[in-house]
Write an enzyme that holds these catalytic residues in place. Structure first.
Site, PDB file in Angstrom:
ATOM      1  N   HIS A   1       0.830  -1.205   0.000  1.00  0.00           N
ATOM      2  CA  HIS A   1       0.000   0.000   0.000  1.00  0.00           C
ATOM      3  C   HIS A   1       0.871   1.265   0.000  1.00  0.00           C
ATOM      4  O   HIS A   1       0.653   2.185  -0.797  1.00  0.00           O
ATOM      5  CB  HIS A   1      -0.911  -0.025   1.235  1.00  0.00           C
ATOM      6  N   GLU A   2       1.877   1.299   0.865  1.00  0.00           N
ATOM      7  CA  GLU A   2       2.732   2.491   0.961  1.00  0.00           C
ATOM      8  C   GLU A   2       3.574   2.675  -0.309  1.00  0.00           C
ATOM      9  O   GLU A   2       3.725   3.793  -0.789  1.00  0.00           O
ATOM     10  CB  GLU A   2       3.639   2.404   2.196  1.00  0.00           C
TER      11      GLU A   2
ATOM     12  N   GLU B   1      -6.102   6.778  -1.447  1.00  0.00           N
ATOM     13  CA  GLU B   1      -6.098   5.588  -0.587  1.00  0.00           C
ATOM     14  C   GLU B   1      -6.555   4.359  -1.368  1.00  0.00           C
ATOM     15  O   GLU B   1      -5.946   3.288  -1.288  1.00  0.00           O
ATOM     16  CB  GLU B   1      -7.017   5.801   0.624  1.00  0.00           C
TER      17      GLU B   1
ATOM     18  N   HIS C   1       1.461   4.280  -2.946  1.00  0.00           N
ATOM     19  CA  HIS C   1       1.428   5.753  -2.885  1.00  0.00           C
ATOM     20  C   HIS C   1       2.650   6.345  -3.594  1.00  0.00           C
ATOM     21  O   HIS C   1       2.544   7.333  -4.315  1.00  0.00           O
ATOM     22  CB  HIS C   1       1.449   6.238  -1.430  1.00  0.00           C
TER      23      HIS C   1
HETATM   24 ZN   LIG Z   1      -2.442   5.277   2.424  1.00  0.00          ZN
END
Ligand SMILES: [Zn+2]
Length: 270
Positions: free
Chosen positions: A128-129, A188, A132
């Site tokens: 997830h990171e 997100e 980003h």
């Molecule tokens: Zn996030």
């Protein structure tokens, strides 16, 4: 008739500043006037600041787990972040945090390890990171926040302390994993999508992402219940109450599971 300034659209800026790029995995077009070099400089200096101000964990098991999982995610994300100088650091903090700065600098706070529980859980967070970072969400956010006047000066390679400050916020450093602040809901969801594909390609069962976010939702509920005294936390708990973020996120991940399962090989990519 509205003044022209109010109807400036993203596509206008794309033509004017040629600042449009395509997000890996999702293919979304984004407006981004901060160059990869500028973004990388901001990421590297932010990471140096953090390492100077936050204690680094020397727990061998925690470090081994983060190195093991992060290197597999970095391997599959490498082509989407070609200039990355990957580095994985475990910070000793009870905060449930993690981040990936532009340039491939990944920080995991020890406070999130009891919630990730397994390598696949950690792969969910790191995926997830890194999502980003490869989608340049920090730069996209800075582009949205900077005024027209500041944008006009961004053509140069100057990275001022103002940008440095904005960068820390824009990169999500110091915020809790998975909350909508400072990343937007759109970002997100996109990071979830990219992260799910990366974890599957790296050989982690993507179904585990759903389990992790369920555990994290439970943690959020308990954390917001026990820390009502903090103004920030009570704001967040109110925010979470009115926005069913966790449920929406889990539903979106479940909808993407068949696509992710098709990329899941049970073996790390070579
Ligand atoms: Zn996030």
């Amino acid at each position: 008739m509205k003044p022209v300034i109010f109807v400036l659209t993203s596509s206008f800026f794309c033509i004017l500043l040629t600042g449009c790029s395509t997000v890996p995995v999702t293919g979304r077009h984004e407006l981004n006037v901060i160059s990869s070099d500028q973004e990388m400089q901001l990421g590297l200096s932010s990471f140096d600041q953090l390492k100077a101000s936050t204690p680094v964990s020397h727990d061998p098991a925690a470090n081994a787990m983060v190195q093991r999982v992060a290197s597999r995610i970095a391997h599959v994300a490498g082509k989407d972040l070609p200039n990355a100088k990957w580095e994985f650091v475990v910070f000793d903090s009870k905060e449930a945090n993690a981040f990936c700065l532009p340039g491939g600098k990944i920080g995991v706070y020890s406070g999130i390890l009891p919630i990730v529980q397994t390598d696949a859980g950690l792969a969910t967070v790191i995926g997830h990171e890194v999502g980003h970072a490869v989608a340049h969400h920090g730069a996209e956010r800075m582009t949205e926040q900077l005024g027209l006047e500041e944008l006009a000066h961004l053509g140069s390679s100057v990275v001022s302390s103002n940008y440095q400050k904005a960068a820390l916020t824009a990169f999500g450093v110091g915020s809790k994993v998975g909350l909508e602040l400072p990343h937007s809901r759109k970002q997100e969801s996109e990071a979830d999508h990219i992260g799910l594909m990366y974890m599957a390609r790296a050989g982690y069962d993507p179904k585990e992402a759903v389990s992790f976010w369920q555990r994290f939702a439970e943690y959020n509920k308990q954390a917001s219940g026990s820390q009502q005294s903090s103004r920030f936390t009570s704001y967040l708990s109110g925010f979470l109450r009115t926005h069913p973020t966790d449920e929406v996120r889990i539903q979106q991940l479940q909808a993407l599971l068949p696509k992710a399962q098709a990329e899941f090989t049970n073996k790390p990519a070579q």
